[in-house]
Design a protein around this motif. Structure first.
Motif, short mmCIF file in Angstrom:
data_model
loop_
_atom_site.label_atom_id
_atom_site.label_comp_id
_atom_site.label_asym_id
_atom_site.label_seq_id
_atom_site.Cartn_x
_atom_site.Cartn_y
_atom_site.Cartn_z
N LYS A 173 -12.56 -1.37 9.96
CA LYS A 173 -11.14 -1.03 9.84
C LYS A 173 -10.97 0.44 9.43
N ALA A 174 -11.87 0.94 8.58
CA ALA A 174 -11.73 2.30 8.05
C ALA A 174 -12.01 3.38 9.09
N PHE A 232 -11.89 -5.28 -2.46
CA PHE A 232 -11.33 -4.12 -1.76
C PHE A 232 -11.71 -2.84 -2.49
N ARG A 233 -11.58 -2.84 -3.81
CA ARG A 233 -11.92 -1.63 -4.60
C ARG A 233 -13.41 -1.29 -4.45
N LYS A 234 -14.27 -2.32 -4.46
CA LYS A 234 -15.71 -2.10 -4.27
C LYS A 234 -15.98 -1.50 -2.90
N ALA A 235 -15.29 -2.01 -1.89
CA ALA A 235 -15.50 -1.53 -0.52
C ALA A 235 -15.06 -0.08 -0.39
N VAL A 236 -13.92 0.28 -0.96
CA VAL A 236 -13.45 1.65 -0.90
C VAL A 236 -14.43 2.58 -1.60
N ASP A 266 -3.03 4.39 4.08
CA ASP A 266 -4.20 3.86 4.79
C ASP A 266 -5.03 2.96 3.89
N GLN A 267 -5.09 3.26 2.62
CA GLN A 267 -5.78 2.37 1.68
C GLN A 267 -5.06 1.02 1.62
N ALA A 268 -3.73 1.06 1.66
CA ALA A 268 -2.96 -0.18 1.64
C ALA A 268 -3.23 -1.00 2.91
N LYS A 269 -3.36 -0.32 4.04
CA LYS A 269 -3.69 -1.03 5.29
C LYS A 269 -5.05 -1.70 5.19
N LEU A 270 -6.01 -0.98 4.64
CA LEU A 270 -7.35 -1.56 4.48
C LEU A 270 -7.30 -2.73 3.50
N CYS A 271 -6.54 -2.58 2.43
CA CYS A 271 -6.40 -3.66 1.44
C CYS A 271 -5.82 -4.91 2.10
N ARG A 272 -4.75 -4.76 2.85
CA ARG A 272 -4.13 -5.92 3.52
C ARG A 272 -5.11 -6.57 4.51
N HIS A 273 -5.85 -5.72 5.21
CA HIS A 273 -6.82 -6.25 6.18
C HIS A 273 -7.89 -7.09 5.48
#
Length: 162
Positions: A117-118, A146-150, A128-135
């Motif tokens: 997704k990123a 999500f925080r770990k992935a970012v 864009d972080q919010a989009k990744l979070c929703r995904h």
């Protein structure tokens, strides 16, 4: 051309063969029996037979389902839990199956989904972080995942730029 109604014996044999090839849960099998036009009493008899002969087992099904969905579909624990609940699997069995799931499979699924997704996102942007979070939440992962992935994606990006 007329369609004949299957007999309980023929359905029992067909479902036993299906269960021998792949893990099945009671809920899905009951739906198949109902679609075949059999009565609730026939359904109970067939399910009882399949349980006695160990063709179906909720824990075995749940473990296989959780493992496969984490490994091959990239699902997180929340989505796996929701799908097992939808199949009327008891919550204690779901918890045991998720506990038995290899955490490395879940972590790999998280990172793989986040990276995919990123590719089209700028993670320095809040939008864009919010989009990744929703995904990721839609895939069944938590906000802390999500925080770990970012953090992992930003760490990988920093290493590439060095």
């Amino acid at each position: 051309m007329t369609r004949h109604t299957p007999t309980p014996d023929s359905v029992r044999l067909r479902l036993a063969g299906l269960c021998a090839r792949s893990e099945q849960c009671e809920y899905d099998l009951r739906r198949k029996i109902a679609r075949a036009g059999l009565t609730a009493e026939d359904s109970d008899d067939i399910i009882g037979f399949l349980r006695r002969e160990r063709f179906i087992d909720d824990l075995r099904f749940s473990r296989a389902f959780a493992r496969d969905k984490a490994r091959f579909s990239g699902w997180g624990p929340a989505k796996i839990r929701a799908q097992l609940s939808a199949r009327r699997i008891p919550s204690s069995v779901i918890a045991e199956a998720l506990e038995a799931t290899d955490t490395s499979d879940l972590h790999e699924s998280l990172i793989k989904a986040a990276k995919a997704k990123a590719r089209n996102l700028d993670l320095s942007s809040r939008q864009d972080q919010a989009k990744l979070c929703r995904h990721l939440i839609g895939r069944g992962f938590s906000y802390s995942d999500f925080r770990k992935a970012v953090a992992k994606l930003q760490e990988d990006a920093a290493e590439e730029s060095d």
